[in-house]
Design a protein around this motif. Structure first.
Motif, PDB file in Angstrom:
ATOM      1  N   GLU A   6     -13.251 -76.677 -23.813  1.00 47.34           N
ATOM      2  CA  GLU A   6     -12.412 -75.853 -24.211  1.00 47.34           C
ATOM      3  C   GLU A   6     -12.468 -75.539 -25.771  1.00 47.34           C
ATOM      4  O   GLU A   6     -12.072 -76.334 -26.410  1.00 47.34           O
ATOM      5  CB  GLU A   6     -10.808 -75.948 -23.673  1.00 47.34           C
ATOM      6  CG  GLU A   6     -10.772 -75.878 -22.047  1.00 47.34           C
ATOM      7  CD  GLU A   6      -9.279 -75.867 -21.693  1.00 47.34           C
ATOM      8  OE1 GLU A   6      -9.196 -75.696 -20.615  1.00 47.34           O
ATOM      9  OE2 GLU A   6      -8.495 -76.201 -22.721  1.00 47.34           O
ATOM     10  N   ARG A  53     -10.416 -73.288 -28.798  1.00 41.59           N
ATOM     11  CA  ARG A  53      -9.329 -72.500 -28.956  1.00 41.59           C
ATOM     12  C   ARG A  53      -9.454 -71.748 -30.184  1.00 41.59           C
ATOM     13  O   ARG A  53      -9.893 -72.046 -31.316  1.00 41.59           O
ATOM     14  CB  ARG A  53      -8.190 -73.372 -29.221  1.00 41.59           C
ATOM     15  CG  ARG A  53      -6.833 -72.762 -29.494  1.00 41.59           C
ATOM     16  CD  ARG A  53      -5.734 -73.742 -29.917  1.00 41.59           C
ATOM     17  NE  ARG A  53      -4.404 -73.246 -30.320  1.00 41.59           N
ATOM     18  CZ  ARG A  53      -3.319 -72.988 -29.787  1.00 41.59           C
ATOM     19  NH1 ARG A  53      -3.285 -73.556 -28.548  1.00 41.59           N
ATOM     20  NH2 ARG A  53      -2.288 -72.605 -30.256  1.00 41.59           N
ATOM     21  N   ASP A 111      -6.695 -69.012 -32.725  1.00 39.54           N
ATOM     22  CA  ASP A 111      -5.350 -68.386 -32.776  1.00 39.54           C
ATOM     23  C   ASP A 111      -5.574 -67.370 -34.129  1.00 39.54           C
ATOM     24  O   ASP A 111      -5.883 -67.537 -35.024  1.00 39.54           O
ATOM     25  CB  ASP A 111      -4.638 -69.676 -33.571  1.00 39.54           C
ATOM     26  CG  ASP A 111      -3.176 -69.366 -33.521  1.00 39.54           C
ATOM     27  OD1 ASP A 111      -2.317 -70.240 -33.674  1.00 39.54           O
ATOM     28  OD2 ASP A 111      -2.608 -68.074 -33.301  1.00 39.54           O
ATOM     29  N   ASN A 147      -3.417 -55.299 -23.959  1.00 41.35           N
ATOM     30  CA  ASN A 147      -3.301 -55.766 -22.434  1.00 41.35           C
ATOM     31  C   ASN A 147      -4.265 -55.246 -21.482  1.00 41.35           C
ATOM     32  O   ASN A 147      -4.283 -55.501 -20.123  1.00 41.35           O
ATOM     33  CB  ASN A 147      -1.907 -55.174 -22.057  1.00 41.35           C
ATOM     34  CG  ASN A 147      -0.611 -55.972 -22.877  1.00 41.35           C
ATOM     35  OD1 ASN A 147      -0.983 -57.229 -22.891  1.00 41.35           O
ATOM     36  ND2 ASN A 147       0.514 -55.107 -23.180  1.00 41.35           N
ATOM     37  N   GLU A 190      -9.853 -66.677 -21.708  1.00 44.39           N
ATOM     38  CA  GLU A 190      -8.600 -65.811 -21.432  1.00 44.39           C
ATOM     39  C   GLU A 190      -7.725 -65.873 -22.809  1.00 44.39           C
ATOM     40  O   GLU A 190      -8.191 -66.416 -23.945  1.00 44.39           O
ATOM     41  CB  GLU A 190      -7.817 -66.785 -20.513  1.00 44.39           C
ATOM     42  CG  GLU A 190      -7.208 -68.257 -20.984  1.00 44.39           C
ATOM     43  CD  GLU A 190      -6.120 -68.761 -19.808  1.00 44.39           C
ATOM     44  OE1 GLU A 190      -6.542 -68.336 -18.551  1.00 44.39           O
ATOM     45  OE2 GLU A 190      -5.805 -69.926 -20.118  1.00 44.39           O
ATOM     46  N   ARG A 191      -6.661 -64.958 -22.793  1.00 47.81           N
ATOM     47  CA  ARG A 191      -6.080 -64.621 -24.070  1.00 47.81           C
ATOM     48  C   ARG A 191      -4.603 -64.542 -23.415  1.00 47.81           C
ATOM     49  O   ARG A 191      -4.155 -63.787 -22.638  1.00 47.81           O
ATOM     50  CB  ARG A 191      -6.361 -63.338 -24.473  1.00 47.81           C
ATOM     51  CG  ARG A 191      -5.513 -63.260 -25.912  1.00 47.81           C
ATOM     52  CD  ARG A 191      -5.948 -62.169 -26.693  1.00 47.81           C
ATOM     53  NE  ARG A 191      -5.403 -62.009 -27.996  1.00 47.81           N
ATOM     54  CZ  ARG A 191      -5.305 -60.866 -28.846  1.00 47.81           C
ATOM     55  NH1 ARG A 191      -5.964 -59.709 -28.297  1.00 47.81           N
ATOM     56  NH2 ARG A 191      -4.860 -60.981 -30.014  1.00 47.81           N
ATOM     57  N   THR A 192      -3.724 -65.607 -23.649  1.00 46.33           N
ATOM     58  CA  THR A 192      -2.455 -65.674 -23.215  1.00 46.33           C
ATOM     59  C   THR A 192      -1.302 -64.832 -24.129  1.00 46.33           C
ATOM     60  O   THR A 192      -1.368 -64.964 -25.446  1.00 46.33           O
ATOM     61  CB  THR A 192      -1.912 -67.151 -23.060  1.00 46.33           C
ATOM     62  OG1 THR A 192      -2.092 -67.834 -24.331  1.00 46.33           O
ATOM     63  CG2 THR A 192      -2.746 -67.854 -22.141  1.00 46.33           C
ATOM     64  N   GLY A 193      -0.585 -64.082 -23.544  1.00 46.28           N
ATOM     65  CA  GLY A 193       0.534 -63.374 -24.565  1.00 46.28           C
ATOM     66  C   GLY A 193      -0.186 -62.619 -25.346  1.00 46.28           C
ATOM     67  O   GLY A 193       0.858 -62.249 -26.397  1.00 46.28           O
ATOM     68  N   SER A 221      -1.901 -63.306 -27.546  1.00 49.87           N
ATOM     69  CA  SER A 221      -2.277 -63.962 -28.859  1.00 49.87           C
ATOM     70  C   SER A 221      -3.336 -64.855 -28.924  1.00 49.87           C
ATOM     71  O   SER A 221      -4.492 -64.680 -28.761  1.00 49.87           O
ATOM     72  CB  SER A 221      -1.062 -64.698 -29.300  1.00 49.87           C
ATOM     73  OG  SER A 221      -1.201 -65.325 -30.401  1.00 49.87           O
ATOM     74  N   SER A 238      -6.267 -67.547 -27.786  1.00 49.06           N
ATOM     75  CA  SER A 238      -7.289 -67.431 -26.800  1.00 49.06           C
ATOM     76  C   SER A 238      -8.101 -68.490 -26.518  1.00 49.06           C
ATOM     77  O   SER A 238      -8.246 -69.300 -27.558  1.00 49.06           O
ATOM     78  CB  SER A 238      -8.470 -66.178 -27.049  1.00 49.06           C
ATOM     79  OG  SER A 238      -9.745 -66.250 -26.286  1.00 49.06           O
ATOM     80  N   THR A 239      -8.507 -69.046 -25.360  1.00 48.73           N
ATOM     81  CA  THR A 239      -9.386 -70.284 -24.976  1.00 48.73           C
ATOM     82  C   THR A 239     -10.635 -69.884 -24.383  1.00 48.73           C
ATOM     83  O   THR A 239     -10.676 -69.069 -23.475  1.00 48.73           O
ATOM     84  CB  THR A 239      -8.575 -71.179 -24.136  1.00 48.73           C
ATOM     85  OG1 THR A 239      -7.262 -71.555 -24.682  1.00 48.73           O
ATOM     86  CG2 THR A 239      -9.255 -72.318 -23.812  1.00 48.73           C
TER      87      THR A 239
END
Lengths: 111, 115
Positions: free
Chosen positions: B20, B22, B24, B52, B68-71, B73, B75-76
């Motif tokens: 994984e 990451r 930011d 979105n 994926e990108r959570t919220g 912000s 991404s992983t």
């Protein structure tokens, strides 16, 4: 198959010489950018050209966007050792906001 | 700092393991890109997130790759069952993106080595 082909792939010149790097495609782009990347770092934007035939100058660097919006060139006058790096063109296609990068030109300027 | 942050900076793994990576992005940047760079050559587009909207996954080389990108912000990027040909520098970039690609701000990359 790369969308954007750059030439030459490698270029080694003496300080003070002039050079031109080419970025060519069969596709049409809404805009084209040039980046420079140094070892261990991410690419950094040099310029964006958006109009066919546009010429932009940034000190000793001159960028041109082809009339048909399919190609671009970067000309450096009186190259200096600080110009050494990997030069990348990147194009944005109509209707798509992601950028496609070229194959890169690695420039070495020898003092 | 206020730039794009990527971790880890270096990752060595064995063939077949999952990894994984990451990213930011810069705060407020709605667009996020992942690219792969091999041997200091050009950048290969992998995936693009914009706000979105559904991501553009057209550059992912195989179904072993996902992101994926959570919220909106962080991404992983996940690579399952890594192969030696996955060895490369994985670069993340973010952009303010007001309708055009705009200037991309890159992180320093995550160098992946698959043994």
């Amino acid at each position: 198959t790369q969308l954007l082909e750059q030439s030459p792939q490698f270029l080694s010149i003496q300080e003070g010489e002039n050079l031109t790097v080419y970025c060519n495609s069969s596709s049409v782009f809404s805009s084209l950018q040039w980046y420079r990347q140094e070892p261990g770092e991410g690419p950094v934007l040099l310029v964006t050209v958006v109009t066919g035939g546009e010429v932009k100058k940034l000190k000793r660097l001159t960028f041109q966007f082809g009339d048909a919006r399919k190609d671009s060139s970067l000309h450096i006058t009186a190259a200096q050792p600080g110009d050494t790096g990997l030069y990348l063109c990147a194009g944005e296609r109509y209707g798509a906001n992601n950028l496609f990068f070229g194959t890169g030109t690695r420039l070495t300027v020898i003092p | 700092g206020a730039g794009v942050s990527q971790s880890p900076s270096n990752k060595v793994t064995e063939k077949g393991k999952d990894v994984e990576l990451r990213c930011d992005p810069i705060s407020g940047h709605t667009a996020l890109y992942w690219y792969r760079q091999s041997l200091g050559q050009g950048l290969e587009f992998l995936i693009y997130f914009q706000g979105n909207s559904a991501p553009d996954k057209s550059g992912l080389p195989s179904d072993r790759f996902s992101a994926e990108r959570t919220g909106g912000s962080v991404s992983t990027l996940t690579i399952q069952r890594t192969q030696q040909e996955d060895s490369a520098v994985y670069l993340c970039a973010s952009s303010l993106n007001s309708g055009a690609a705009g200037e991309l701000f890159f992180g320093e990359g995550s160098r992946l080595t698959v043994l």
